[in-house]
Design a protein around this motif. Structure first.
Motif, mmCIF file in Angstrom:
data_model
loop_
_atom_site.group_PDB
_atom_site.id
_atom_site.type_symbol
_atom_site.label_atom_id
_atom_site.label_comp_id
_atom_site.label_asym_id
_atom_site.label_seq_id
_atom_site.Cartn_x
_atom_site.Cartn_y
_atom_site.Cartn_z
ATOM 1 N N ARG A 48 7.443 5.760 -3.315
ATOM 2 C CA ARG A 48 7.175 7.170 -3.000
ATOM 3 C C ARG A 48 5.731 7.354 -2.553
ATOM 4 N N TRP A 49 4.824 6.678 -3.232
ATOM 5 C CA TRP A 49 3.402 6.771 -2.895
ATOM 6 C C TRP A 49 2.915 5.419 -2.358
ATOM 7 N N ALA A 50 3.621 4.874 -1.389
ATOM 8 C CA ALA A 50 3.322 3.537 -0.850
ATOM 9 C C ALA A 50 1.893 3.438 -0.326
ATOM 10 N N ASP A 51 1.413 4.470 0.359
ATOM 11 C CA ASP A 51 0.048 4.419 0.898
ATOM 12 C C ASP A 51 -0.975 4.279 -0.225
ATOM 13 N N TRP A 52 -0.815 5.084 -1.280
ATOM 14 C CA TRP A 52 -1.732 5.032 -2.417
ATOM 15 C C TRP A 52 -1.651 3.664 -3.090
ATOM 16 N N HIS A 53 -0.452 3.211 -3.331
ATOM 17 C CA HIS A 53 -0.231 1.912 -3.961
ATOM 18 C C HIS A 53 -0.941 0.811 -3.165
ATOM 19 N N ASP A 54 -0.803 0.852 -1.841
ATOM 20 C CA ASP A 54 -1.423 -0.161 -0.984
ATOM 21 C C ASP A 54 -2.951 -0.093 -1.032
ATOM 22 N N ILE A 55 -3.504 1.112 -1.032
ATOM 23 C CA ILE A 55 -4.962 1.287 -1.085
ATOM 24 C C ILE A 55 -5.524 0.692 -2.376
ATOM 25 N N VAL A 56 -4.895 1.012 -3.496
ATOM 26 C CA VAL A 56 -5.384 0.531 -4.790
ATOM 27 C C VAL A 56 -5.165 -0.974 -4.920
ATOM 28 N N THR A 57 -4.008 -1.445 -4.494
ATOM 29 C CA THR A 57 -3.719 -2.880 -4.564
ATOM 30 C C THR A 57 -4.730 -3.680 -3.749
ATOM 31 N N GLU A 58 -5.070 -3.189 -2.572
ATOM 32 C CA GLU A 58 -6.050 -3.875 -1.726
ATOM 33 C C GLU A 58 -7.410 -3.918 -2.430
ATOM 34 N N ALA A 59 -7.808 -2.811 -3.033
ATOM 35 C CA ALA A 59 -9.102 -2.764 -3.724
ATOM 36 C C ALA A 59 -9.114 -3.705 -4.931
ATOM 37 N N THR A 60 -8.075 -3.648 -5.746
ATOM 38 C CA THR A 60 -8.059 -4.496 -6.941
ATOM 39 C C THR A 60 -7.963 -5.974 -6.564
ATOM 40 N N SER A 61 -7.307 -6.284 -5.457
ATOM 41 C CA SER A 61 -7.224 -7.685 -5.025
ATOM 42 C C SER A 61 -8.583 -8.214 -4.562
ATOM 43 N N ARG A 62 -9.507 -7.311 -4.193
ATOM 44 C CA ARG A 62 -10.874 -7.697 -3.828
ATOM 45 C C ARG A 62 -11.783 -7.758 -5.053
ATOM 46 N N GLY A 63 -11.234 -7.451 -6.222
ATOM 47 C CA GLY A 63 -12.025 -7.499 -7.438
ATOM 48 C C GLY A 63 -12.597 -6.169 -7.877
ATOM 49 N N VAL A 64 -12.241 -5.085 -7.188
ATOM 50 C CA VAL A 64 -12.703 -3.759 -7.601
ATOM 51 C C VAL A 64 -11.931 -3.354 -8.855
ATOM 52 N N GLU A 65 -12.648 -2.934 -9.871
ATOM 53 C CA GLU A 65 -12.022 -2.455 -11.096
ATOM 54 C C GLU A 65 -11.691 -0.972 -10.902
ATOM 55 N N VAL A 66 -10.402 -0.634 -10.940
ATOM 56 C CA VAL A 66 -9.953 0.737 -10.754
ATOM 57 C C VAL A 66 -9.430 1.243 -12.092
#
Length: 170
Positions: A48-66
């Motif tokens: 449902r919120w694929a765009d949000w999921h993708d944004i956060v997943t990309e950030a956390t995969s770079r090591g950003v702590e969300v």
């Protein structure tokens, strides 16, 4: 007039941390996902919120702590029950850490008057809602004092809050 960056741009520019403090008991009750949830229609939050999921997943995969901390009244509102129900499938699935704090346990904390996102402890995106939790407007500031206040507030809440997996709705 300077354009406010999108969430995607803010997350892409973030290097270390993106933290979000939520203090309201209801948001955007006109959201179709909330309407569907209320009606008992099931859905996949990550889809449902694929765009949000993708944004956060990309950030956390770079090591950003969300991290997301929610201060809630107890017993919780219907909207908070909805947020709780979608947290595993959306926030946790994307790599966020989520904690909950009963408003009763936040009385002695100094908190900003609005919800916010704080990126790398220096860039604050303030969320302004109307009285019904609708019509969100955002304000971006790099004011060092505002960032310091938001950072301290978030850390105080985070330290006291209960991780999502252990939080029980009242």
């Amino acid at each position: 007039m300077t354009r406010t960056p999108t969430f995607e741009e803010l997350f892409r520019g973030c290097q270390r941390t993106a933290v979000h403090l939520e203090t309201r008991d209801a948001y955007m009750k006109s959201d179709p996902a909330f309407v569907d949830w209320k009606a008992g229609r099931s859905f996949d939050p990550a889809e449902r919120w694929a765009d949000w999921h993708d944004i956060v997943t990309e950030a956390t995969s770079r090591g950003v702590e969300v991290c997301r901390a929610r201060i809630v009244s107890t017993p919780v509102s219907e909207y908070i029950r909805f947020e709780y129900d979608v947290t595993d499938g959306l926030n946790i699935a994307a790599g966020e850490s989520v904690r909950w704090l009963s408003r009763r346990d936040a009385t002695d904390l100094a908190l900003p008057g609005n919800d916010f996102w704080l990126f790398d402890s220096s860039l604050v995106l303030v969320n302004h809602f109307d009285g019904e939790g609708e019509n969100m407007e955002v304000e971006l500031t790099e004011d060092a004092e505002v960032a310091k206040l938001c950072d301290a507030a978030f850390e105080a809440v985070w330290k006291r809050a209960t991780p999502h997996a252990q939080f029980e709705l009242a």
